[in-house]
Design a protein around this motif. Structure first.
Motif, mmCIF file in Angstrom:
data_model
loop_
_atom_site.group_PDB
_atom_site.id
_atom_site.type_symbol
_atom_site.label_atom_id
_atom_site.label_comp_id
_atom_site.label_asym_id
_atom_site.label_seq_id
_atom_site.Cartn_x
_atom_site.Cartn_y
_atom_site.Cartn_z
ATOM 1 N N LEU A 564 5.455 -26.271 0.059
ATOM 2 C CA LEU A 564 4.305 -26.944 0.677
ATOM 3 C C LEU A 564 3.708 -26.070 1.782
ATOM 4 C CD1 LEU A 564 5.589 -30.626 0.963
ATOM 5 C CD2 LEU A 564 3.610 -29.859 -0.357
ATOM 6 N N ASP A 565 4.549 -25.535 2.631
ATOM 7 C CA ASP A 565 4.048 -24.751 3.759
ATOM 8 C C ASP A 565 3.394 -23.449 3.282
ATOM 9 O OD1 ASP A 565 4.040 -24.278 6.794
ATOM 10 O OD2 ASP A 565 5.035 -22.473 6.045
ATOM 11 N N ALA A 566 4.069 -22.741 2.347
ATOM 12 C CA ALA A 566 3.538 -21.453 1.884
ATOM 13 C C ALA A 566 2.221 -21.633 1.135
ATOM 14 C CB ALA A 566 4.570 -20.764 0.995
ATOM 15 N N ALA A 567 2.143 -22.669 0.284
ATOM 16 C CA ALA A 567 0.921 -22.896 -0.501
ATOM 17 C C ALA A 567 -0.253 -23.270 0.402
ATOM 18 C CB ALA A 567 1.179 -23.989 -1.536
ATOM 19 N N LEU A 568 -0.013 -24.142 1.383
ATOM 20 C CA LEU A 568 -1.095 -24.540 2.282
ATOM 21 C C LEU A 568 -1.502 -23.383 3.209
ATOM 22 C CD1 LEU A 568 0.021 -28.169 3.145
ATOM 23 C CD2 LEU A 568 -2.073 -27.498 1.971
ATOM 24 N N ARG A 569 -0.535 -22.576 3.610
ATOM 25 C CA ARG A 569 -0.883 -21.421 4.434
ATOM 26 C C ARG A 569 -1.801 -20.473 3.652
ATOM 27 N NH1 ARG A 569 3.630 -18.905 4.606
ATOM 28 N NH2 ARG A 569 4.573 -20.323 6.116
ATOM 29 N N GLN A 570 -1.466 -20.265 2.375
ATOM 30 C CA GLN A 570 -2.307 -19.399 1.551
ATOM 31 C C GLN A 570 -3.670 -20.043 1.287
ATOM 32 O OE1 GLN A 570 -1.596 -16.171 0.583
ATOM 33 N NE2 GLN A 570 -3.792 -16.284 0.119
ATOM 34 N N GLY A 571 -3.657 -21.344 1.099
ATOM 35 C CA GLY A 571 -4.929 -22.047 0.911
ATOM 36 C C GLY A 571 -5.837 -21.886 2.112
ATOM 37 N N LEU A 601 5.406 -33.939 3.894
ATOM 38 C CA LEU A 601 4.033 -33.715 3.446
ATOM 39 C C LEU A 601 3.056 -33.807 4.617
ATOM 40 C CD1 LEU A 601 1.956 -33.303 1.197
ATOM 41 C CD2 LEU A 601 2.033 -35.782 0.769
ATOM 42 N N ARG A 602 3.206 -34.839 5.437
ATOM 43 C CA ARG A 602 2.308 -34.994 6.589
ATOM 44 C C ARG A 602 2.437 -33.797 7.543
ATOM 45 N NH1 ARG A 602 4.480 -40.418 6.388
ATOM 46 N NH2 ARG A 602 2.942 -41.887 5.546
ATOM 47 N N GLU A 603 3.658 -33.342 7.748
ATOM 48 C CA GLU A 603 3.884 -32.207 8.639
ATOM 49 C C GLU A 603 3.203 -30.951 8.108
ATOM 50 O OE1 GLU A 603 7.617 -29.475 10.272
ATOM 51 O OE2 GLU A 603 8.003 -31.492 9.462
ATOM 52 N N ALA A 604 3.328 -30.712 6.792
ATOM 53 C CA ALA A 604 2.702 -29.529 6.192
ATOM 54 C C ALA A 604 1.178 -29.592 6.313
ATOM 55 C CB ALA A 604 3.116 -29.412 4.727
ATOM 56 N N LEU A 605 0.583 -30.762 6.064
ATOM 57 C CA LEU A 605 -0.873 -30.907 6.188
ATOM 58 C C LEU A 605 -1.314 -30.711 7.637
ATOM 59 C CD1 LEU A 605 -1.407 -33.999 3.853
ATOM 60 C CD2 LEU A 605 -2.212 -31.668 3.417
ATOM 61 N N LYS A 637 1.383 -43.431 -4.194
ATOM 62 C CA LYS A 637 0.254 -44.157 -3.604
ATOM 63 C C LYS A 637 0.051 -43.735 -2.147
ATOM 64 C CE LYS A 637 0.062 -48.333 -6.466
ATOM 65 N NZ LYS A 637 0.261 -49.803 -6.505
ATOM 66 N N SER A 638 1.148 -43.509 -1.438
ATOM 67 C CA SER A 638 1.038 -43.038 -0.060
ATOM 68 C C SER A 638 0.426 -41.646 -0.012
ATOM 69 C CB SER A 638 2.416 -43.034 0.611
ATOM 70 O OG SER A 638 2.951 -44.338 0.672
ATOM 71 N N CYS A 639 0.799 -40.783 -0.966
ATOM 72 C CA CYS A 639 0.188 -39.447 -1.043
ATOM 73 C C CYS A 639 -1.317 -39.575 -1.274
ATOM 74 C CB CYS A 639 0.825 -38.638 -2.171
ATOM 75 S SG CYS A 639 2.559 -38.229 -1.910
ATOM 76 N N GLN A 640 -1.667 -40.462 -2.189
ATOM 77 C CA GLN A 640 -3.086 -40.681 -2.492
ATOM 78 C C GLN A 640 -3.818 -41.184 -1.246
ATOM 79 O OE1 GLN A 640 -4.092 -43.910 -5.249
ATOM 80 N NE2 GLN A 640 -5.139 -42.389 -6.522
ATOM 81 N N GLY A 641 -3.136 -42.037 -0.462
ATOM 82 C CA GLY A 641 -3.732 -42.527 0.768
ATOM 83 C C GLY A 641 -4.003 -41.422 1.774
ATOM 84 N N LEU A 642 -3.223 -40.330 1.708
ATOM 85 C CA LEU A 642 -3.456 -39.179 2.586
ATOM 86 C C LEU A 642 -4.588 -38.302 2.086
ATOM 87 C CD1 LEU A 642 0.261 -38.105 3.247
ATOM 88 C CD2 LEU A 642 -1.270 -39.273 4.840
ATOM 89 N N GLY A 643 -5.077 -38.584 0.862
ATOM 90 C CA GLY A 643 -6.145 -37.769 0.277
ATOM 91 C C GLY A 643 -5.641 -36.707 -0.672
ATOM 92 N N VAL A 644 -4.314 -36.610 -0.853
ATOM 93 C CA VAL A 644 -3.717 -35.594 -1.711
ATOM 94 C C VAL A 644 -3.844 -36.023 -3.168
ATOM 95 C CG1 VAL A 644 -1.562 -34.413 -2.281
ATOM 96 C CG2 VAL A 644 -2.128 -34.879 0.105
ATOM 97 N N ARG A 645 -4.142 -35.054 -4.030
ATOM 98 C CA ARG A 645 -4.261 -35.336 -5.463
ATOM 99 C C ARG A 645 -2.872 -35.358 -6.113
ATOM 100 N NH1 ARG A 645 -9.020 -34.473 -8.262
ATOM 101 N NH2 ARG A 645 -7.780 -33.701 -10.021
#
Length: 885
Positions: A564-571, A601-605, A637-645
């Motif tokens: 999660l951290d590496a992918a978002l950092r690259q994003g 997940l919340r921490e990574a975002l 559903k909680s992930c979806q609530g955060l806006g994550v696909r």
């Protein structure tokens, strides 16, 4: 009482009173023997006082009667002088020691009075009768008062003794128990050591213990007097065994000629011994308290030693519990290991086989989570009963922890015997159960090894059974697996993979490569992050070299957080370069269902705020929700609530694919490459791909085909309406730094431009939509119930047409200036529906029908606009292709 000048003065007894008594003393003493006999008849007639004298011989009783007669004579002559008072105080103390309550002593004085009353009435002249009666009454009261004074003084001494005993018990129990505290037996040992030290009367304290089947009581602790190692065989009449069998305390005199030798050996050191039984299930014992004076237990009372026995019972219960599971009463791991050692020795002597097995319940956690821990406990108890019904005498079933059980199967002659037992046990587990009114079903996985074919020590045998258990689970569960050398080697290989992965994580040698995902309409839309391991000698390793370790309990979360951290950092880096790419990451089953996943997940975002949540897509395999669909649904559903696909990866390979389409809040479906690669040559694969594509489009889900390797695959997928493609036709996974250059070079291949029939799924959607509108209008007229997904606040997002409009409709027509108006008209239809239902509920039928007519008109306009839009649009969606990098 001695503070008063003299007792006679206090009672008002003067010389004339005593002279009157002296005048009639011979008459009063003439009936003394009869009065003494009546006195003891009175005591022996009542159980409470008779118990004091039950062990007295006839000669001893006669001596007591004689003393009672002497007491009567002495009282008449005493004038209650000092020497008499001291004598009576000693008698009062004796009564206390014998356990005779003051009320019984006072009752005996009534006998005196009644006896003398009769004599006074019949033999004393009327002139002296009342004066003598008054003097005798005061004399008796004085004598009783002095006895009660002696009783009170002895009672206070007894209270001090009781307090000493209480202090012993309380002092031991109140000591703080830390990690280094003694075992439960240490409590009794401390009490035994403290009793002789703190009580002037207790000279010996200890206890003996026997198992339920034992024939000997063995001394476990003794303090005070030294004794040789004591073992008490089960002999008729032995007070210890009498106490155990009756459950009642026994007070034994050491000078009793009937006492066993071990008690008689205590003569001249103690006078009597109290034996207090206690027991816990299959363990029993007796406490032994030896005292220096007879009557001690009657005087002090046995309650304090009953407390000693109760503590002994607690100790044995704790000892028993330390070897047994409290829920099922089965042996626990410690007792299982002890029995395994014994079984190994017996197996070698008998030249047979010993089966050592572990059983784990498949599906137990889901029952526990869904129905609660109470239902889980009931399930475990029911399964234990079934398993025990299938076992032979001599087999051992133990609870190792949770829903795992250990099994010892001694005396097996051949391998076939083992297979029969295992199949029988698994069949018993599979039988449905009713728990809390619900039908519940679980299965079992069983791993087993055979000693001495597996010539290992006890702990290694359990490890091998555990390896076999996990092999049975990996093979699909609901089966048994036998440990072999090959399995041992396979387990060692898995351990090596885990160590390799742990070292790479620790040393920062884990990296992500990215494979592009292209869309038939929009070009490159995103990438999938794929993990790689940089080996110091072998170079870059693909996941196949360590894949099975990715979901290991010790690694799953750590790897998930890293990805999660590496992918978002690259994003975030690409975002800064003007490449807003969607990044898909694979999340393991174990991490997704971990209670801390949403926190991760919340921490990574939060650590990468420049990346919008909708540019992160979580890919889950079908196995994750298969383990716990309800929990997976809640998390997603909680992930979806955060806006994550959300994307369901490897779709079609699991056991509940269509159920997931119904229940999981996914945005994308990824068709597994095993279907895509062979679909041109295999009609079954082609049918599956077409069916999944059509169903997903009708649900408004994005369809991604994995494993697209040729232009023919791409063209065929496009004709089915598959909108997104991924595979070697476009690119292999690339290092992150190569992605921008690849996107710059990428061009669609004109020769692969094909036709996508955009409306092939719309007719059934429109048909369903029209039927629902008609059903709603009939419901307004109260002809049938209202259809679902019409009246809710968010109904426009979940109805048939709404799903399509927000999915494939947006893909096809989202760029049209008229599309926004189409969505708005669809929302107005649902608003009219809600308004009509509200008026109907309020009793305004006319207003409700008016809103219904507006709904019908709005729907006709929507259909006309939709058909016009689809008729104007030519089917021309280029299939983007390029050379693999």
């Amino acid at each position: 009482m001695e503070a008063i000048s003299t007792l006679p003065d206090f009672l008002g007894l003067q010389d004339p009173d005593f002279q009157l008594i002296d005048r009639y003393r011979d008459l009063l003493e003439s009936e003394t023997p009869a009065l003494a006999h009546a006195f003891y008849d009175y005591l022996l007639a009542h159980p409470v006082t008779a118990a004091v004298f039950r062990d007295f011989s006839r000669a001893r009783l006669d001596a007591l009667i004689q003393k009672q007669a002497e007491h009567i004579s002495g009282l008449l002559a005493s004038r209650l002088d000092k020497s008499w008072r001291e004598s009576m105080r000693r008698i009062g103390a004796l009564h206390h020691h014998l356990g005779i309550e003051p009320s019984w002593v006072a009752g005996a004085y009534i006998l005196y009075w009644r006896h003398w009353q009769k004599m006074l009435q019949e033999q004393v002249p009327a002139s002296d009768r009342n004066l003598l009666r008054d003097a005798l009454f005061r004399l008796l009261i004085g004598d009783l008062m002095v006895q009660l004074d002696g009783y009170a003084r002895a009672s206070r001494e007894t209270d001090a003794e009781r307090l000493a005993l209480f202090d012993v018990l309380l002092g031991v129990l109140a000591v703080p128990r830390g990690d280094e505290s003694p075992r439960p037996e240490g409590l009794l040992q401390q009490i035994c050591e403290a009793l002789p030290r703190k009580s002037a009367n207790v000279r010996l304290a200890g206890y003996v213990v026997s198992s339920a089947m034992g024939e000997i009581l063995t001394l476990e602790c003794l303090a005070g007097l030294p004794l040789p190692a004591l073992q008490i065989p089960k002999i008729a009449g032995d007070p210890c065994w009498l106490a155990l069998e009756s459950g009642q305390a026994v007070i034994q005199s050491v000078d009793d000629p009937q006492a066993p030798e071990w008690i008689q050996a205590l003569r001249n050191r103690i006078e009597e011994i109290g034996i207090f039984p206690f027991g816990a299930e299959d363990l029993r014992g007796v406490g032994l308290i030896g005292v220096r004076e007879k009557g001690y237990f009657h005087r002090v009372g046995s309650a304090y030693f009953d407390a000693f026995a109760h503590l002994g019972e607690l100790v044995l219960l704790l000892r028993n519990q330390s070897l047994r599971d409290p829920l099922t009463a089965l042996p626990n791991r410690a007792l299982f290991l002890d029995r395994l050692e014994t079984a190994r020795d017996q197996t070698l002597r008998r030249e047979r086989l010993l089966g050592v097995a572990l059983i784990d319940l498949d599906g137990f956690k889901q029952v526990n989570d869904r129905l609660g821990h109470g239902a889980g406990d009931q399930l475990l108890q029911a399964v234990v009963q079934r398993l025990q019904a299938q076992l032979r005498a001599g087999d051992t079933l133990a609870r190792m922890g949770g829903d795992e059980f250990g099994l010892l199967l001694p005396g097996l002659e051949r391998l076939d015997d083992l297979e029969v037992v295992c199949e029988r046990l698994l069949a018993a587990i599979r039988e449905p159960l009713e728990i809390q009114g619900e039908a519940v079903g679980v299965s079992g996985s069983l791993g087993v090894t055979l000693y001495p074919l597996d010539d290992s020590d006890a702990s290694t045998l359990i490890q091998h059974a555990d390896m076999a258990l996990y092999a049975a689970k990996d093979a699909g569960r609901n089966q048994f697996h036998l440990h072999t050398l090959a399995l041992d080697e396979a387990v060692q290989t898995e351990v090596a993979k885990r160590v390799l992965l742990e070292q790479a994580l620790h040393e920062g040698r884990m990296v992500l490569h990215y494979q592009p995902i292209v869309a038939s309409a929009d070009g490159v839309v995103g990438v999938e992050a794929l993990i790689r391991l940089q080996h110091p000698e072998k170079g870059l390793l693909a996941p196949a070299a360590f894949f099975s370790a990715l979901d290991h309990p010790r690694l799953a979360r750590t790897i998930g957080r890293f990805v999660l951290d590496a992918a978002l950092r690259q994003g975030a880096i690409w975002q800064g370069e003007g490449l807003p790419l969607r990044v898909a990451v694979n999340i393991s089953t174990r991490h997704l269902l971990d209670a801390r996943f949403l926190e991760d997940l919340r921490e990574a975002l939060a650590n990468h705020p420049s990346v919008p949540p909708e540019q992160l897509e979580i890919e889950i395999t079908e196995s994750a929700p298969l383990l716990n669909l309800e929990k997976a649904q809640t998390v997603l559903k909680s992930c979806q609530g955060l806006g994550v696909r959300i994307a369901i990866d490897d779709f079609g390979t699991g056991n509940a694919s269509l159920t997931y389409l119904q229940h999981l809040p996914a945005h994308s479906i990824k068709i597994d490459q095993s279907f895509v690669r062979d679909m041109i040559n295999d009609p079954k694969d082609l049918a599956i791909v077409a069916a999944v594509t059509t169903a997903s489009r009708m649900l408004g889900l994005e369809v991604i085909a994995e494993g697209v390797e040729t232009a023919d695959h791409a063209a065929l997928l496009a004709k089915m309406g598959c909108s997104h493609l991924q595979g070697y036709l476009f690119s292999r996974p690339l290092p992150a730094e190569d992605i921008p250059a690849w996107i710059t070079r990428f061009r669609p291949a004109p020769q692969l431009v094909g036709a996508l029939p955009p409306m092939d799924v719309l007719p059934p959607i429109l048909e369903g939509h029209l039927l629902r509108v008609q059903a709603f209008l009939r419901a307004l007229r109260q002809e049938n119930p209202f259809p679902a997904h019409v009246l809710g606040e968010d109904a426009e997002e979940y109805c048939h047409l709404g799903r399509w409009l927000r999915g494939e409709g947006a893909l096809l027509f989202g760029q049209s200036p008229d599309f926004a108006g189409l969505l708005a008209r669809h929302e107005r239809i649902h608003r009219f529906a809600r308004a009509a239902k509200s008026l109907l509920d309020a009793g305004d039928m006319e207003g409700a029908m008016h809103q219904g007519n507006l709904l019908d008109l709005e729907n006709r306009l929507l259909l006309a606009e939709l058909l016009a839009m689809t008729g104007q649009r030519r089917v021309a969606h280029p299939i983007i292709a390029g050379s693999p990098e």
